[in-house]
Design an enzyme around this catalytic site. Structure first.
Site, PDB file in Angstrom:
ATOM      1  N   GLU A  13     -22.869  39.494  51.987  1.00  0.00           N
ATOM      2  CA  GLU A  13     -23.230  38.926  53.287  1.00  0.00           C
ATOM      3  C   GLU A  13     -22.061  39.004  54.270  1.00  0.00           C
ATOM      4  O   GLU A  13     -20.913  38.891  53.850  1.00  0.00           O
ATOM      5  CB  GLU A  13     -23.739  37.483  53.130  1.00  0.00           C
ATOM      6  CG  GLU A  13     -22.743  36.500  52.539  1.00  0.00           C
ATOM      7  CD  GLU A  13     -23.380  35.110  52.332  1.00  0.00           C
ATOM      8  OE1 GLU A  13     -24.390  34.996  51.586  1.00  0.00           O
ATOM      9  OE2 GLU A  13     -22.863  34.151  52.943  1.00  0.00           O
ATOM     10  N   HIS A  36     -27.862  32.275  54.933  1.00  0.00           N
ATOM     11  CA  HIS A  36     -26.934  31.272  54.402  1.00  0.00           C
ATOM     12  C   HIS A  36     -26.972  29.999  55.265  1.00  0.00           C
ATOM     13  O   HIS A  36     -25.945  29.611  55.854  1.00  0.00           O
ATOM     14  CB  HIS A  36     -25.514  31.844  54.310  1.00  0.00           C
ATOM     15  CG  HIS A  36     -24.656  31.121  53.311  1.00  0.00           C
ATOM     16  ND1 HIS A  36     -23.693  31.737  52.566  1.00  0.00           N
ATOM     17  CD2 HIS A  36     -24.628  29.818  52.940  1.00  0.00           C
ATOM     18  CE1 HIS A  36     -23.091  30.846  51.790  1.00  0.00           C
ATOM     19  NE2 HIS A  36     -23.660  29.668  51.997  1.00  0.00           N
ATOM     20  N   ILE A  37     -28.147  29.367  55.291  1.00  0.00           N
ATOM     21  CA  ILE A  37     -28.319  28.172  56.135  1.00  0.00           C
ATOM     22  C   ILE A  37     -28.576  26.917  55.305  1.00  0.00           C
ATOM     23  O   ILE A  37     -29.130  25.937  55.805  1.00  0.00           O
ATOM     24  CB  ILE A  37     -29.474  28.369  57.159  1.00  0.00           C
ATOM     25  CG1 ILE A  37     -30.794  28.739  56.434  1.00  0.00           C
ATOM     26  CG2 ILE A  37     -29.114  29.397  58.204  1.00  0.00           C
ATOM     27  CD1 ILE A  37     -32.021  28.672  57.341  1.00  0.00           C
ATOM     28  N   ILE A  95     -29.825  29.721  46.280  1.00  0.00           N
ATOM     29  CA  ILE A  95     -29.146  29.041  47.404  1.00  0.00           C
ATOM     30  C   ILE A  95     -27.678  28.798  47.060  1.00  0.00           C
ATOM     31  O   ILE A  95     -27.020  27.987  47.704  1.00  0.00           O
ATOM     32  CB  ILE A  95     -29.826  27.697  47.767  1.00  0.00           C
ATOM     33  CG1 ILE A  95     -29.891  26.756  46.556  1.00  0.00           C
ATOM     34  CG2 ILE A  95     -31.192  27.930  48.350  1.00  0.00           C
ATOM     35  CD1 ILE A  95     -30.266  25.327  46.931  1.00  0.00           C
ATOM     36  N   ALA A  96     -27.174  29.494  46.028  1.00  0.00           N
ATOM     37  CA  ALA A  96     -25.810  29.225  45.561  1.00  0.00           C
ATOM     38  C   ALA A  96     -24.828  30.236  46.163  1.00  0.00           C
ATOM     39  O   ALA A  96     -24.251  29.987  47.225  1.00  0.00           O
ATOM     40  CB  ALA A  96     -25.785  29.230  44.043  1.00  0.00           C
ATOM     41  N   ARG A  97     -24.656  31.357  45.510  1.00  0.00           N
ATOM     42  CA  ARG A  97     -23.837  32.445  46.032  1.00  0.00           C
ATOM     43  C   ARG A  97     -24.487  33.754  45.591  1.00  0.00           C
ATOM     44  O   ARG A  97     -25.031  33.854  44.482  1.00  0.00           O
ATOM     45  CB  ARG A  97     -22.402  32.386  45.496  1.00  0.00           C
ATOM     46  CG  ARG A  97     -21.538  31.275  46.112  1.00  0.00           C
ATOM     47  CD  ARG A  97     -21.237  31.495  47.591  1.00  0.00           C
ATOM     48  NE  ARG A  97     -20.380  30.462  48.167  1.00  0.00           N
ATOM     49  CZ  ARG A  97     -20.806  29.367  48.795  1.00  0.00           C
ATOM     50  NH1 ARG A  97     -22.101  29.146  48.925  1.00  0.00           N
ATOM     51  NH2 ARG A  97     -19.941  28.507  49.303  1.00  0.00           N
TER      52      ARG A  97
END
Ligand code: DGY
Length: 351
Positions: free
Chosen positions: A271, A289-290, A240-242
């Site tokens: 992305e 990316h939510i 959930i970072a990058r």
């Protein structure tokens, strides 16, 4: 007579009713449709303004600010700021800010949701059902991995990592291991229920590994083929970072060949483009990316960016002192140095 107020450009639609507070102090240039900018278009938009709230879509470095003599503040609406070249902004006397804290719990919720969906094969099961494959209930269909009582690994132990640790330790009775650039104070470790280990131990022992570290040159592809090979083949990985933290080609290969059970990914290297090899796999849960995307949190992020920008442009109750500036000291030094060396330009243009 020309409006003497500083000019602010809003790069994307960001809850108009929150952003419009800026209109009390500044002339506003709003953007009403989601827009993708080329570097040249960004440079053009920044050229005539004093400040801008921007999102992770906008990458701002030396080239984008080269012709922006009035620009004094960039307010990133997000906690991660790898889209900003903070050094370039500092040298140009531009205050950069981000939106920490307000999104911590919401993003930790999403991390945990992805962990559960990945371990218990939720999206795969739904797809299977919708495809009409559920002929008869059977005992061994779609077996996943337990969350309660398992070992949770967390790589990166800032505020969001600590939120995930609490959820795992207190809510699900997990054994929580973490690795971070610096170890947390003992009292914090005890409060979040997590134990510090080295990276190899983390990789080897985690049943579920969650990535929550900032993205920079030293974390680029930290999860590569060699790291993945150290993980249990039954393990799951959540990012959930990058996207750039994971070598996605190596991840897709590990997921395809049984090196890893499953992955949950909210972020991607290219992305919004997602690697076809990942799209083709059933054992991957994919979200766009939510992490911070709840109604309340996204509004709170915009409010904090508005407060940062207002203060950085010397208006409002916190004038001159943005609540979450990233480079206040460096900007003060740069402004002083430029005022001393080059005369008055920085004082006049950037105050
Ligand atoms: C952040 O804040 O860095 C998120 O990735 C965007 O919601």
């Amino acid at each position: 007579m020309a409006d003497p107020r500083p000019r602010v450009w809003v790069s994307q639609p960001l809850f108009d009713e929150v952003v419009e507070q800026l209109g009390q102090h500044f002339q506003l240039e709003m953007t009403h449709a989601v827009t993708r900018y080329t570097p040249a278009q960004l440079a053009e938009r920044l050229a005539g303004v004093d400040g801008a709230p921007i999102t992770l879509n906008e990458r701002i470095g030396a080239a984008e600010i080269a012709n922006a003599p009035r620009l004094r503040a960039i307010a990133n609406v997000g906690v991660g700021y790898n889209n900003l070249d903070v050094e370039a902004l500092s040298s140009a006397g531009i205050l950069a800010s981000n939106t920490p804290d307000v999104l911590t719990e919401t993003t930790a919720d999403l991390g945990f949701a992805l962990l559960m969906a990945t371990a218990r094969r939720i999206t795969e099961a739904e797809r299977w059902l919708r495809e009409g494959q559920w002929g008869q209930w059977s005992f061994q269909t779609l077996l996943g991995a337990d969350i309660h009582g398992s070992t949770l690994g967390i790589l990166g132990m800032g505020r969001i990592g600590q939120g995930i640790a609490r959820r795992g330790a207190l809510g699900f009775g997990m054994r929580v291991l973490y690795h971070n650039r610096s170890r947390l104070p003992e009292a914090t470790e005890a409060e979040v229920g997590a134990q510090y280990v080295d990276l190899d131990t983390l990789l080897a022992q985690a049943d579920h590994l969650v990535l929550v570290l900032p993205y920079n040159a030293s974390s680029h592809h930290i999860i590569d083929a060699a790291a993945l090979a150290k993980m249990k083949p039954t393990a799951t990985l959540v990012n959930i970072a990058r996207g750039g933290i994971v070598d996605e080609a190596a991840l897709a290969a590990a997921l395809a060949n049984g090196g890893l059970a499953a992955a949950g990914l909210d972020v991607f290297e290219g992305e919004p483009t997602v690697r076809p090899a990942l799209l083709a796999l059933r054992n991957v849960v994919l979200t766009p990316h939510i992490g911070s995307a709840s109604q309340a949190t996204r509004r709170a992020m915009v409010q904090l960016a508005v407060d940062n920008l207002t203060a950085a442009l010397d208006a409002g109750p916190q004038a001159g002192d943005p609540p979450s500036a990233l480079n206040a000291q460096a900007v003060a030094d740069a402004r002083r140095a430029r005022a001393g060396v080059g005369g008055k330009d920085i004082d006049d243009a950037k105050r």
